[in-house]
Design a protein around this motif. Structure first.
Motif, PDB file in Angstrom:
ATOM      1  N   ARG A  57      -2.665   5.562  -2.442  1.00 54.37           N
ATOM      2  CA  ARG A  57      -2.503   7.851  -2.774  1.00 54.37           C
ATOM      3  C   ARG A  57      -3.251   8.712  -1.863  1.00 54.37           C
ATOM      4  O   ARG A  57      -2.652   8.824  -0.809  1.00 54.37           O
ATOM      5  CB  ARG A  57      -1.767   8.159  -3.932  1.00 54.37           C
ATOM      6  N   THR A  58      -4.904   8.818  -2.394  1.00 56.10           N
ATOM      7  CA  THR A  58      -5.525   9.546  -1.208  1.00 56.10           C
ATOM      8  C   THR A  58      -5.285   9.387  -0.177  1.00 56.10           C
ATOM      9  O   THR A  58      -5.488   9.503   0.939  1.00 56.10           O
ATOM     10  CB  THR A  58      -7.173   9.430  -2.104  1.00 56.10           C
ATOM     11  N   ALA A  59      -5.806   7.512   0.826  1.00 50.95           N
ATOM     12  CA  ALA A  59      -6.201   7.218   1.930  1.00 50.95           C
ATOM     13  C   ALA A  59      -4.738   7.180   2.727  1.00 50.95           C
ATOM     14  O   ALA A  59      -4.540   8.010   3.609  1.00 50.95           O
ATOM     15  CB  ALA A  59      -6.189   5.415   1.644  1.00 50.95           C
ATOM     16  N   VAL A  60      -3.038   7.300   1.972  1.00 50.19           N
ATOM     17  CA  VAL A  60      -2.197   7.154   2.860  1.00 50.19           C
ATOM     18  C   VAL A  60      -2.203   9.328   3.034  1.00 50.19           C
ATOM     19  O   VAL A  60      -1.861   9.473   3.909  1.00 50.19           O
ATOM     20  CB  VAL A  60      -0.880   6.694   2.218  1.00 50.19           C
ATOM     21  N   LEU A  61      -1.896   9.835   1.712  1.00 52.59           N
ATOM     22  CA  LEU A  61      -2.024  10.918   2.432  1.00 52.59           C
ATOM     23  C   LEU A  61      -3.061  11.877   3.178  1.00 52.59           C
ATOM     24  O   LEU A  61      -2.915  13.394   3.630  1.00 52.59           O
ATOM     25  CB  LEU A  61      -2.137  11.657   0.949  1.00 52.59           C
ATOM     26  N   GLY A  62      -4.201  11.364   3.207  1.00 51.58           N
ATOM     27  CA  GLY A  62      -5.073  11.762   3.817  1.00 51.58           C
ATOM     28  C   GLY A  62      -4.325  11.833   5.302  1.00 51.58           C
ATOM     29  O   GLY A  62      -4.935  12.576   6.721  1.00 51.58           O
ATOM     30  N   THR A  63      -4.177  10.787   5.553  1.00 48.23           N
ATOM     31  CA  THR A  63      -3.475   9.885   6.999  1.00 48.23           C
ATOM     32  C   THR A  63      -2.529  10.735   7.188  1.00 48.23           C
ATOM     33  O   THR A  63      -2.347  11.025   8.267  1.00 48.23           O
ATOM     34  CB  THR A  63      -3.275   8.433   7.175  1.00 48.23           C
ATOM     35  N   VAL A 109       0.590  -1.269  -0.192  1.00 53.59           N
ATOM     36  CA  VAL A 109      -0.177   0.209  -0.263  1.00 53.59           C
ATOM     37  C   VAL A 109       0.815   1.296   0.294  1.00 53.59           C
ATOM     38  O   VAL A 109       1.016   2.319  -0.314  1.00 53.59           O
ATOM     39  CB  VAL A 109      -0.873   0.103   1.009  1.00 53.59           C
ATOM     40  N   TRP A 110       1.923   1.232   0.781  1.00 54.69           N
ATOM     41  CA  TRP A 110       2.967   2.403   1.412  1.00 54.69           C
ATOM     42  C   TRP A 110       3.227   2.970  -0.397  1.00 54.69           C
ATOM     43  O   TRP A 110       3.830   3.852  -0.901  1.00 54.69           O
ATOM     44  CB  TRP A 110       4.203   1.752   2.071  1.00 54.69           C
ATOM     45  N   LEU A 111       4.005   1.235  -0.969  1.00 58.73           N
ATOM     46  CA  LEU A 111       4.881   1.589  -2.461  1.00 58.73           C
ATOM     47  C   LEU A 111       3.258   2.148  -3.631  1.00 58.73           C
ATOM     48  O   LEU A 111       4.843   3.215  -4.442  1.00 58.73           O
ATOM     49  CB  LEU A 111       4.792   0.120  -2.708  1.00 58.73           C
ATOM     50  N   LYS A 112       2.428   2.009  -3.508  1.00 57.56           N
ATOM     51  CA  LYS A 112       1.497   2.088  -4.171  1.00 57.56           C
ATOM     52  C   LYS A 112       1.272   3.688  -4.542  1.00 57.56           C
ATOM     53  O   LYS A 112       1.122   4.398  -5.098  1.00 57.56           O
ATOM     54  CB  LYS A 112       0.118   1.074  -3.875  1.00 57.56           C
ATOM     55  N   ALA A 113       1.631   4.292  -3.140  1.00 50.00           N
ATOM     56  CA  ALA A 113       0.993   5.391  -3.016  1.00 50.00           C
ATOM     57  C   ALA A 113       1.997   6.433  -2.734  1.00 50.00           C
ATOM     58  O   ALA A 113       1.524   8.019  -3.160  1.00 50.00           O
ATOM     59  CB  ALA A 113       0.668   5.748  -1.301  1.00 50.00           C
ATOM     60  N   ILE A 114       3.246   6.076  -3.328  1.00 46.28           N
ATOM     61  CA  ILE A 114       4.029   6.758  -3.443  1.00 46.28           C
ATOM     62  C   ILE A 114       4.597   6.901  -5.101  1.00 46.28           C
ATOM     63  O   ILE A 114       6.128   7.271  -5.580  1.00 46.28           O
ATOM     64  CB  ILE A 114       5.273   6.711  -2.297  1.00 46.28           C
ATOM     65  N   GLY A 115       4.188   5.768  -5.616  1.00 47.42           N
ATOM     66  CA  GLY A 115       4.303   5.543  -6.758  1.00 47.42           C
ATOM     67  C   GLY A 115       5.499   4.414  -7.336  1.00 47.42           C
ATOM     68  O   GLY A 115       5.967   4.630  -8.862  1.00 47.42           O
ATOM     69  N   ARG A 116       5.440   3.506  -6.435  1.00 46.76           N
ATOM     70  CA  ARG A 116       7.133   2.707  -6.609  1.00 46.76           C
ATOM     71  C   ARG A 116       6.476   1.737  -6.649  1.00 46.76           C
ATOM     72  O   ARG A 116       8.108   0.402  -7.513  1.00 46.76           O
ATOM     73  CB  ARG A 116       7.782   2.834  -5.356  1.00 46.76           C
ATOM     74  N   SER A 117       4.906   1.160  -6.753  1.00 45.94           N
ATOM     75  CA  SER A 117       4.527  -0.353  -7.374  1.00 45.94           C
ATOM     76  C   SER A 117       3.049  -0.422  -7.674  1.00 45.94           C
ATOM     77  O   SER A 117       2.218   0.450  -7.271  1.00 45.94           O
ATOM     78  CB  SER A 117       5.033  -1.104  -5.991  1.00 45.94           C
ATOM     79  N   GLN A 118       3.531  -0.781  -8.921  1.00 50.23           N
ATOM     80  CA  GLN A 118       1.654  -1.404  -9.473  1.00 50.23           C
ATOM     81  C   GLN A 118       0.840  -2.505  -8.517  1.00 50.23           C
ATOM     82  O   GLN A 118       0.157  -3.089  -9.700  1.00 50.23           O
ATOM     83  CB  GLN A 118       1.759  -1.024 -10.538  1.00 50.23           C
ATOM     84  N   ALA A 119       1.525  -2.964  -7.794  1.00 47.26           N
ATOM     85  CA  ALA A 119       1.218  -4.721  -7.607  1.00 47.26           C
ATOM     86  C   ALA A 119      -0.043  -4.582  -6.738  1.00 47.26           C
ATOM     87  O   ALA A 119      -0.975  -5.871  -6.913  1.00 47.26           O
ATOM     88  CB  ALA A 119       2.050  -5.209  -6.426  1.00 47.26           C
ATOM     89  N   LEU A 120      -0.852  -3.852  -6.195  1.00 50.38           N
ATOM     90  CA  LEU A 120      -1.934  -3.447  -6.150  1.00 50.38           C
ATOM     91  C   LEU A 120      -2.479  -2.992  -6.481  1.00 50.38           C
ATOM     92  O   LEU A 120      -2.647  -2.186  -7.330  1.00 50.38           O
ATOM     93  CB  LEU A 120      -2.109  -3.120  -4.435  1.00 50.38           C
ATOM     94  N   ASP A 121      -4.216  -3.002  -7.017  1.00 51.71           N
ATOM     95  CA  ASP A 121      -5.316  -2.506  -7.455  1.00 51.71           C
ATOM     96  C   ASP A 121      -5.911  -2.067  -6.392  1.00 51.71           C
ATOM     97  O   ASP A 121      -7.063  -2.487  -5.864  1.00 51.71           O
ATOM     98  CB  ASP A 121      -5.868  -3.326  -8.808  1.00 51.71           C
ATOM     99  N   ASP A 122      -6.443  -1.257  -6.554  1.00 53.31           N
ATOM    100  CA  ASP A 122      -6.896  -0.049  -5.842  1.00 53.31           C
ATOM    101  C   ASP A 122      -8.538   0.962  -7.057  1.00 53.31           C
ATOM    102  O   ASP A 122      -8.826   1.519  -6.214  1.00 53.31           O
ATOM    103  CB  ASP A 122      -6.487   0.762  -5.048  1.00 53.31           C
TER     104      ASP A 122
END
Length: 240
Positions: free
Chosen positions: A184-190, A163-176
Motif C-alpha cells: 500500500r505504501t509502495a503503490v501510494l508513493g508511486t 499487489v494492486w488488490l493488496k494495496a486497496i485492501g481487497r485481497s490478502q493473497a500476498l504477504d508483504d
C-alpha cells in the motif's frame, strides 16, 4: 522496487550476481572462524594474488618507474572479423569476470551473442554500401529492450494485480510483511510521485500527452536497467 521484488526473487528466481559477492564474503564467519568460508579456500587466494599483483604492478607503473603489464580493463586488443566490419576491442575485466561467475550461462551467452550479431549486421550492411548505421542499430537495441521489459511486465501481470488488490485492501493473497515497506505504501508513493511529476512538468510548460509518453518511456528504461543489473550483474551500464 518493492512492487516487483517478490516477482523477481520468488517467481522468476533472478540471481542478483552483485548481491552474491558480499554475501559470499560474509558467509561462514562465526566465533571459531573470523575469515569467511571463501577466504579459507586456497584457490581464492591464488586468484586474489594474481589479480592483486597485476593491478598493483600497473598502479606503480603510472609513476614511470616500471613498464606496465598490458593485461586488464585498461588494455585492449583490436580485432576485426573482416574488412568494413566494426572493430571489436578484446579486453579482460577482472571485476566483470568475478561477477559473471554468479550469472546464469544463458544470460552470459545472450550478451555476447547479440553483440556479435550486431557487429556482423553492421559489417554486412557496410559491405553493401551502408556504412553509417549507428542510429539504426541503436534503434534496434532500444526496440529489443522495450520488448524485453514489456514482456517481463506481462509475465508479472498476475503478481501486479495482486499487489494492486493488496494495496486497496481487497485481497490478502500476498504477504508483504517481509518487504521493506507495505505494498500500500509502495503503490501510494508511486501514485503521489507520478502526480507530482505530472503537475511539475505541466507547470514547466509541457503538454499532458508528451508528459505521459515521457513517463512511460522513463518507467520502461529504469525498470529495464534495474532488471538487467539484477539479472546480469553488470557493474556499469548505460541507456540503450
Amino acid at each position: 522496487m518493492v512492487i516487483l521484488r517478490k516477482q523477481w526473487v520468488d517467481h522468476e528466481r533472478l540471481t542478483f550476481p552483485l548481491a552474491q559477492v558480499p554475501l559470499m564474503l560474509v558467509e561462514g564467519t562465526n566465533e571459531d572462524h573470523w575469515l569467511p568460508k571463501i577466504a579459507r579456500n586456497r584457490l581464492f587466494w591464488v586468484g586474489f594474488s594474481i589479480t592483486g599483483f597485476i593491478l598493483g604492478w600497473n598502479i606503480v607503473s603510472f609513476f614511470d618507474g616500471i613498464p606496465p603489464i598490458p593485461f586488464g580493463p585498461s588494455y585492449n586488443t583490436p580485432f576485426t572479423i573482416a574488412r568494413s566490419f566494426p572493430v571489436i576491442n578484446l579486453k579482460f575485466n577482472f571485476l566483470l569476470v568475478g561477477v559473471a561467475y554468479f550469472t546464469r550461462i544463458e544470460v552470459l551467452f545472450s550478451v555476447w551473442l547479440f553483440y556479435l550479431v550486431s557487429v556482423i549486421e553492421q559489417g554486412a550492411l557496410a559491405r553493401m554500401g551502408l556504412p553509417k548505421l549507428g542510429p539504426t542499430i541503436s534503434g534496434q537495441h532500444f526496440a529489443g529492450f522495450v520488448v524485453y521489459i514489456v514482456f517481463g511486465l506481462w509475465l508479472a501481470r498476475d503478481h501486479l494485480r495482486l499487489v494492486w488488490l493488496k494495496a486497496i485492501g481487497r485481497s490478502q493473497a500476498l504477504d508483504d510483511s517481509k518487504e521493506f515497506f507495505s505494498y500500500r505504501t509502495a503503490v501510494l508513493g508511486t501514485v503521489i510521485g507520478t502526480v507530482y511529476v505530472i503537475c511539475w512538468l505541466v507547470k514547466a510548460g509541457m503538454t499532458l500527452p508528451y508528459i505521459l509518453i515521457m513517463l512511460c518511456v522513463m518507467l520502461i528504461l529504469w525498470v529495464g536497467i534495474t532488471r538487467v543489473v539484477a539479472e546480469t550483474g553488470l557493474v556499469s551500464i548505460d541507456l540503450p
